[in-house]
Scaffold this motif. Structure first.
Motif, PDB file in Angstrom:
ATOM      1  N   ALA A 139      16.724  36.583 -54.254  1.00 43.70           N
ATOM      2  CA  ALA A 139      15.791  35.977 -53.302  1.00 43.70           C
ATOM      3  C   ALA A 139      15.272  37.025 -52.314  1.00 43.70           C
ATOM      4  O   ALA A 139      14.125  36.937 -51.846  1.00 43.70           O
ATOM      5  CB  ALA A 139      16.469  34.832 -52.548  1.00 43.70           C
ATOM      6  N   VAL A 142      12.477  38.835 -54.030  1.00 42.81           N
ATOM      7  CA  VAL A 142      11.275  37.990 -54.053  1.00 42.81           C
ATOM      8  C   VAL A 142      10.559  38.061 -52.710  1.00 42.81           C
ATOM      9  O   VAL A 142       9.324  38.177 -52.652  1.00 42.81           O
ATOM     10  CB  VAL A 142      11.652  36.528 -54.388  1.00 42.81           C
ATOM     11  N   GLU A 146       6.707  39.505 -52.081  1.00 37.03           N
ATOM     12  CA  GLU A 146       5.671  38.701 -51.446  1.00 37.03           C
ATOM     13  C   GLU A 146       5.177  39.361 -50.160  1.00 37.03           C
ATOM     14  O   GLU A 146       3.983  39.405 -49.883  1.00 37.03           O
ATOM     15  CB  GLU A 146       6.218  37.301 -51.145  1.00 37.03           C
ATOM     16  N   LYS A 182       6.427  24.824 -50.042  1.00 33.15           N
ATOM     17  CA  LYS A 182       6.991  24.689 -51.388  1.00 33.15           C
ATOM     18  C   LYS A 182       7.911  23.476 -51.474  1.00 33.15           C
ATOM     19  O   LYS A 182       7.865  22.698 -52.440  1.00 33.15           O
ATOM     20  CB  LYS A 182       7.750  25.960 -51.748  1.00 33.15           C
ATOM     21  N   ALA A 188       7.056  24.915 -57.890  1.00 33.37           N
ATOM     22  CA  ALA A 188       8.104  25.597 -58.643  1.00 33.37           C
ATOM     23  C   ALA A 188       8.561  26.889 -57.977  1.00 33.37           C
ATOM     24  O   ALA A 188       9.704  27.306 -58.143  1.00 33.37           O
ATOM     25  CB  ALA A 188       7.620  25.886 -60.066  1.00 33.37           C
ATOM     26  N   SER A 189       7.672  27.530 -57.232  1.00 32.88           N
ATOM     27  CA  SER A 189       8.015  28.814 -56.630  1.00 32.88           C
ATOM     28  C   SER A 189       7.159  29.052 -55.392  1.00 32.88           C
ATOM     29  O   SER A 189       6.160  28.361 -55.167  1.00 32.88           O
ATOM     30  CB  SER A 189       7.793  29.955 -57.626  1.00 32.88           C
ATOM     31  N   VAL A 190       7.568  30.033 -54.601  1.00 34.63           N
ATOM     32  CA  VAL A 190       6.789  30.421 -53.430  1.00 34.63           C
ATOM     33  C   VAL A 190       5.438  30.967 -53.855  1.00 34.63           C
ATOM     34  O   VAL A 190       4.402  30.664 -53.240  1.00 34.63           O
ATOM     35  CB  VAL A 190       7.557  31.465 -52.598  1.00 34.63           C
ATOM     36  N   GLY A 192       3.785  30.180 -56.465  1.00 34.00           N
ATOM     37  CA  GLY A 192       2.967  29.074 -56.926  1.00 34.00           C
ATOM     38  C   GLY A 192       2.282  28.338 -55.799  1.00 34.00           C
ATOM     39  O   GLY A 192       1.076  28.053 -55.867  1.00 34.00           O
TER      40      GLY A 192
END
Length: 222
Positions: A139, A142, A146, A182, A188-190, A192
């Motif tokens: 995480a 991720v 981002e 979210k 489904a994801s950040v 997304g």
């Protein structure tokens, strides 16, 4: 949680000073750990690096992890947090977790070099708990992806120190807002939910531009 880049005495000491539990992947380097063994009632201390520990207490003693395609071996040792030889020894108990994947279909057995080692400052945690905690580190990756690619991390026009500090906090706020969105919308994801919001913003911007065109036509017709 941190990868092998941060697996150092300084990081272990910092976690202790902050009263945090550290779960670190460690390099297969020359860092020494003190292994205490008993022969009868006599305690014998041996200072060994990771490779030597693997040969001495791990290589033929792998244990299966129930429900997981991994084998593991836990070794409780001590590590001196002194950075220099002249400093007084500062021994701290740590738990080393040796892990390897079980045999793949194209191999008769797991390779001798196909293993990794993790260090945990809490010697009460089980192997499965350590692995579950370290898995959460993804995480963090991720977030930084981002932050750097999509959320304007350190991309302010000013290069003043205060602007950098503000950028760090503003990026974190933007990411938190994406996480909230979210959860609220069941994405489904950040990434997304970010793409959905960006698409909505594009539609709104396009509609505003069209409205300006329509008004201009109306004024000309009037």
């Amino acid at each position: 949680m941190a990868d092998a880049w941060f697996g150092s005495k300084a990081m272990i000491r910092l976690s202790q000073e902050a009263s945090l539990v550290a779960v670190l992947r460690m390099k297969k380097g020359k860092l020494k750990y003190r292994l205490r063994e008993y022969r009868g009632e006599t305690a014998i201390n041996r200072d060994l690096d990771v490779q030597a520990l693997y040969q001495h207490v791990v290589r033929k003693h792998w244990q299966a992890i129930a429900g997981q395609p991994y084998q593991a071996k836990v070794v409780d040792v001590e590590i001196s947090l002194a950075e220099q030889d002249k400093q007084s020894e500062q021994w701290a108990p740590v738990r080393l977790l040796f892990v390897r994947g079980t045999a793949r279909t194209d191999k008769t057995q797991a390779g001798k070099k196909d293993w990794a080692v993790f260090l945990c400052t809490d010697t009460a945690l089980r192997a499965t708990q350590i692995l579950e905690l370290y898995a959460m580190r993804w995480a963090i990756e991720v977030y930084f992806k981002e932050a750097k690619q999509q959320l304007g991390f350190l991309k302010e026009q000013s290069n003043h120190y205060a602007a950098y500090v503000a950028s760090i906090h503003l990026t974190a706020i933007r990411f938190c807002l994406l996480v909230i969105a979210k959860q609220m919308h069941g994405a489904a994801s950040v990434a997304g939910i970010r793409q959905q919001l960006r698409a909505n913003s594009t539609d709104i911007h396009y509609a505003a531009k069209l409205w300006q065109v329509f008004r201009a036509i109306q004024l000309c017709a009037g």
